[in-house]
Design an enzyme around this catalytic site. Structure first.
Site, PDB file in Angstrom:
ATOM      1  N   LYS A 196      11.179  15.541  21.297  1.00 56.41           N
ATOM      2  CA  LYS A 196      10.827  15.180  22.673  1.00 56.41           C
ATOM      3  C   LYS A 196      11.335  13.740  22.818  1.00 56.41           C
ATOM      4  CE  LYS A 196       6.395  16.016  22.546  1.00 56.41           C
ATOM      5  NZ  LYS A 196       6.606  16.618  21.056  1.00 56.41           N
ATOM      6  N   ARG A 228      -0.108  17.825  28.503  1.00 52.04           N
ATOM      7  CA  ARG A 228      -0.189  18.394  26.964  1.00 52.04           C
ATOM      8  C   ARG A 228      -1.130  19.410  27.042  1.00 52.04           C
ATOM      9  NH1 ARG A 228       1.121  15.742  21.844  1.00 52.04           N
ATOM     10  NH2 ARG A 228       2.328  14.142  22.907  1.00 52.04           N
ATOM     11  N   ARG A 267      10.090  11.670   8.884  1.00 52.34           N
ATOM     12  CA  ARG A 267      10.204  10.792   9.877  1.00 52.34           C
ATOM     13  C   ARG A 267       9.925   9.141   9.268  1.00 52.34           C
ATOM     14  NH1 ARG A 267       8.225  11.439  15.640  1.00 52.34           N
ATOM     15  NH2 ARG A 267       6.416  12.228  14.551  1.00 52.34           N
ATOM     16  N   ARG A 300       3.997   7.244   9.790  1.00 52.62           N
ATOM     17  CA  ARG A 300       3.279   7.564  10.849  1.00 52.62           C
ATOM     18  C   ARG A 300       2.008   8.278  10.278  1.00 52.62           C
ATOM     19  NH1 ARG A 300       5.561   9.791  16.566  1.00 52.62           N
ATOM     20  NH2 ARG A 300       3.836  11.058  16.453  1.00 52.62           N
ATOM     21  N   ARG A 304      -1.846  19.284  13.869  1.00 49.00           N
ATOM     22  CA  ARG A 304      -1.008  18.957  15.584  1.00 49.00           C
ATOM     23  C   ARG A 304      -0.448  20.228  15.764  1.00 49.00           C
ATOM     24  NH1 ARG A 304       2.800  14.397  13.527  1.00 49.00           N
ATOM     25  NH2 ARG A 304       3.476  14.404  15.504  1.00 49.00           N
TER      26      ARG A 304
HETATM   27  P1  AP5 Z   1      10.880  13.070  17.654  1.00 45.67           P
HETATM   28  O1  AP5 Z   1      11.952  12.961  18.693  1.00 45.67           O
HETATM   29  O2  AP5 Z   1      10.284  11.867  17.408  1.00 45.67           O
HETATM   30  O3  AP5 Z   1      10.103  14.225  18.099  1.00 45.67           O
HETATM   31  P2  AP5 Z   1       8.792  14.614  19.082  1.00 45.67           P
HETATM   32  O4  AP5 Z   1       8.900  15.728  19.658  1.00 45.67           O
HETATM   33  O5  AP5 Z   1       8.936  13.241  20.012  1.00 45.67           O
HETATM   34  O6  AP5 Z   1       7.696  14.460  17.980  1.00 45.67           O
HETATM   35  P3  AP5 Z   1       6.368  13.721  17.745  1.00 45.67           P
HETATM   36  O7  AP5 Z   1       5.775  13.889  16.633  1.00 45.67           O
HETATM   37  O8  AP5 Z   1       6.703  12.046  18.358  1.00 45.67           O
HETATM   38  O9  AP5 Z   1       5.761  14.309  18.983  1.00 45.67           O
HETATM   39  P4  AP5 Z   1       4.250  14.631  19.272  1.00 45.67           P
HETATM   40  O10 AP5 Z   1       4.076  15.266  20.649  1.00 45.67           O
HETATM   41  O11 AP5 Z   1       3.362  14.901  18.145  1.00 45.67           O
HETATM   42  O12 AP5 Z   1       3.562  13.142  19.272  1.00 45.67           O
HETATM   43  P5  AP5 Z   1       3.438  11.987  20.612  1.00 45.67           P
HETATM   44  O13 AP5 Z   1       3.979  10.554  20.188  1.00 45.67           O
HETATM   45  O14 AP5 Z   1       3.737  12.622  21.964  1.00 45.67           O
HETATM   46  O15 AP5 Z   1      11.702  13.832  16.362  1.00 45.67           O
HETATM   47  C1  AP5 Z   1      10.878  13.864  15.062  1.00 45.67           C
HETATM   48  C2  AP5 Z   1      11.730  13.629  14.188  1.00 45.67           C
HETATM   49  O16 AP5 Z   1      12.846  14.679  13.844  1.00 45.67           O
HETATM   50  C3  AP5 Z   1      12.683  12.154  14.024  1.00 45.67           C
HETATM   51  O17 AP5 Z   1      12.580  11.698  12.468  1.00 45.67           O
HETATM   52  C4  AP5 Z   1      13.966  12.360  14.557  1.00 45.67           C
HETATM   53  O18 AP5 Z   1      14.726  11.743  13.906  1.00 45.67           O
HETATM   54  C5  AP5 Z   1      14.402  13.858  14.106  1.00 45.67           C
HETATM   55  N1  AP5 Z   1      15.185  14.710  14.910  1.00 45.67           N
HETATM   56  C6  AP5 Z   1      15.006  14.541  16.291  1.00 45.67           C
HETATM   57  N2  AP5 Z   1      15.959  15.472  16.865  1.00 45.67           N
HETATM   58  C7  AP5 Z   1      16.483  15.938  15.635  1.00 45.67           C
HETATM   59  C8  AP5 Z   1      17.642  17.100  15.450  1.00 45.67           C
HETATM   60  N3  AP5 Z   1      18.188  17.431  16.783  1.00 45.67           N
HETATM   61  N4  AP5 Z   1      18.120  17.201  14.358  1.00 45.67           N
HETATM   62  C9  AP5 Z   1      17.413  16.454  13.161  1.00 45.67           C
HETATM   63  N5  AP5 Z   1      16.579  15.696  13.239  1.00 45.67           N
HETATM   64  C10 AP5 Z   1      16.103  15.443  14.458  1.00 45.67           C
HETATM   65  O19 AP5 Z   1       1.721  11.872  20.447  1.00 45.67           O
HETATM   66  C11 AP5 Z   1       1.033  11.426  19.354  1.00 45.67           C
HETATM   67  C12 AP5 Z   1      -0.558  11.552  19.666  1.00 45.67           C
HETATM   68  O20 AP5 Z   1      -0.972  10.849  20.708  1.00 45.67           O
HETATM   69  C13 AP5 Z   1      -0.948  13.003  19.681  1.00 45.67           C
HETATM   70  O21 AP5 Z   1      -1.125  13.843  18.667  1.00 45.67           O
HETATM   71  C14 AP5 Z   1      -2.195  12.760  20.458  1.00 45.67           C
HETATM   72  O22 AP5 Z   1      -3.377  12.152  19.421  1.00 45.67           O
HETATM   73  C15 AP5 Z   1      -1.898  11.360  21.379  1.00 45.67           C
HETATM   74  N6  AP5 Z   1      -1.371  11.826  22.734  1.00 45.67           N
HETATM   75  C16 AP5 Z   1      -0.080  11.737  23.249  1.00 45.67           C
HETATM   76  N7  AP5 Z   1      -0.142  12.116  24.678  1.00 45.67           N
HETATM   77  C17 AP5 Z   1      -1.095  12.666  24.897  1.00 45.67           C
HETATM   78  C18 AP5 Z   1      -1.772  13.602  25.897  1.00 45.67           C
HETATM   79  N8  AP5 Z   1      -1.061  13.640  26.888  1.00 45.67           N
HETATM   80  N9  AP5 Z   1      -2.942  14.132  25.928  1.00 45.67           N
HETATM   81  C19 AP5 Z   1      -3.840  13.846  24.661  1.00 45.67           C
HETATM   82  N10 AP5 Z   1      -3.355  12.983  23.714  1.00 45.67           N
HETATM   83  C20 AP5 Z   1      -2.031  12.536  23.695  1.00 45.67           C
END
Ligand code: AP5
Length: 220
Positions: A13, A88, A127, A160, A171
């Site tokens: 994402k 979410r 990552r 992280r 997660r």
């Molecule tokens: P990346 O692009 O970072 O993937 P992502 O889907 O953004 O993963 P996240 O772990 O950041 O998502 P998340 O939803 O768990 O965390 P968020 O930050 O939103 O890619 C991941 C890895 O893969 C990278 O190393 C990248 O280089 C690699 N990659 C990407 N594409 C690739 C490809 N095509 N090929 C190979 N490699 C690739 O949220 C974090 C925390 O915040 C949550 O757990 C929660 O506690 C809180 N939070 C955030 N939003 C809310 C909400 N709305 N409600 C409640 N809590 C919330």
């Protein structure tokens, strides 16, 4: 174009939102980034969110409602955006649907990134993030030139807290329980665009753009 990007942790994402923002001139709103910045700055929001974010749990809905509504109001009705990480769960999806008319805007599509679970584990565990500028790397897919050091600013890279194995499991379970029910919500509204998001980052970006341009449900 106003998009919601959804998918499990590690589905890309953040990666795709940044690329789409650059390609299509959209504002990228990542609730995960906002919360992590708040934690590292030691703000009141950060202290409310820290345990949940680092423990792989969801932050309370009320905290997110305030953040998202304020950011969308700041953007105003003529700016286009990508929401990454919000909504979410179903309550958050209903909240978003309820406030959008008062902001004079609507969502054009919700893009669901679909990646096999083995790849998610590999992506998340590899990552690494720069502790100064936030640039992201992957040990296997996009490693830094010098191990453990950021190419851009020379600072140390870190893993992280929520990318440690036990937190990743938590997660992924949370995604299945809380976030997956949103698929039906958006499908029922004719807004869901499903993307097979395995493969190179540029290839995935092209698939998203194609689906938005050609799919019956996307309006670009
Ligand atoms: P990346 O692009 O970072 O993937 P992502 O889907 O953004 O993963 P996240 O772990 O950041 O998502 P998340 O939803 O768990 O965390 P968020 O930050 O939103 O890619 C991941 C890895 O893969 C990278 O190393 C990248 O280089 C690699 N990659 C990407 N594409 C690739 C490809 N095509 N090929 C190979 N490699 C690739 O949220 C974090 C925390 O915040 C949550 O757990 C929660 O506690 C809180 N939070 C955030 N939003 C809310 C909400 N709305 N409600 C409640 N809590 C919330």
């Amino acid at each position: 174009m106003r998009l919601v990007l959804m998918g499990p942790p590690g589905s890309g994402k953040g990666t795709q939102a940044k690329m789409l923002a650059e390609r299509a001139g959209l504002t990228h709103l990542s609730t995960g980034d906002i919360l992590r910045e708040a934690i590292s700055s030691g703000s009141e929001l950060g202290s409310k969110a820290q345990d949940a974010v680092e423990g792989g749990k969801l932050v309370s809905d009320d905290v997110l409602y305030d953040i998202v509504e304020a950011r969308l109001r700041e953007l105003g009705s003529d700016k286009c955006f990508i929401l990454d990480g919000f909504p979410r769960n179903l309550r958050q999806a209903e909240f978003l649907e309820a406030i959008l008319p008062s902001l004079g805007i609507g969502i054009d599509a919700t893009v669901l990134l679909d990646v096999p679970r083995e790849s998610l584990l590999r992506r998340l565990s590899g990552r690494r993030v720069c502790s100064r500028c936030g640039k992201e790397y992957h040990l296997e897919f996009s490693p830094p030139k010098v191990e453990g050091v950021c190419d851009v600013c020379g600072q140390e890279l870190y893993q992280r807290e929520d990318d440690k194995p036990d937190k990743i499991e938590k997660r992924l379970r949370m995604y299945d329980e809380a976030t997956l029910p949103m698929v039906k919500f958006y499908r029922d509204r004719g807004l869901l665009v499903e993307i097979e998001a395995e493969g190179g980052m540029e290839d995935v970006l092209e698939r998203i753009l194609d689906s938005l341009g050609q799919g019956k449900q996307g309006r670009v």
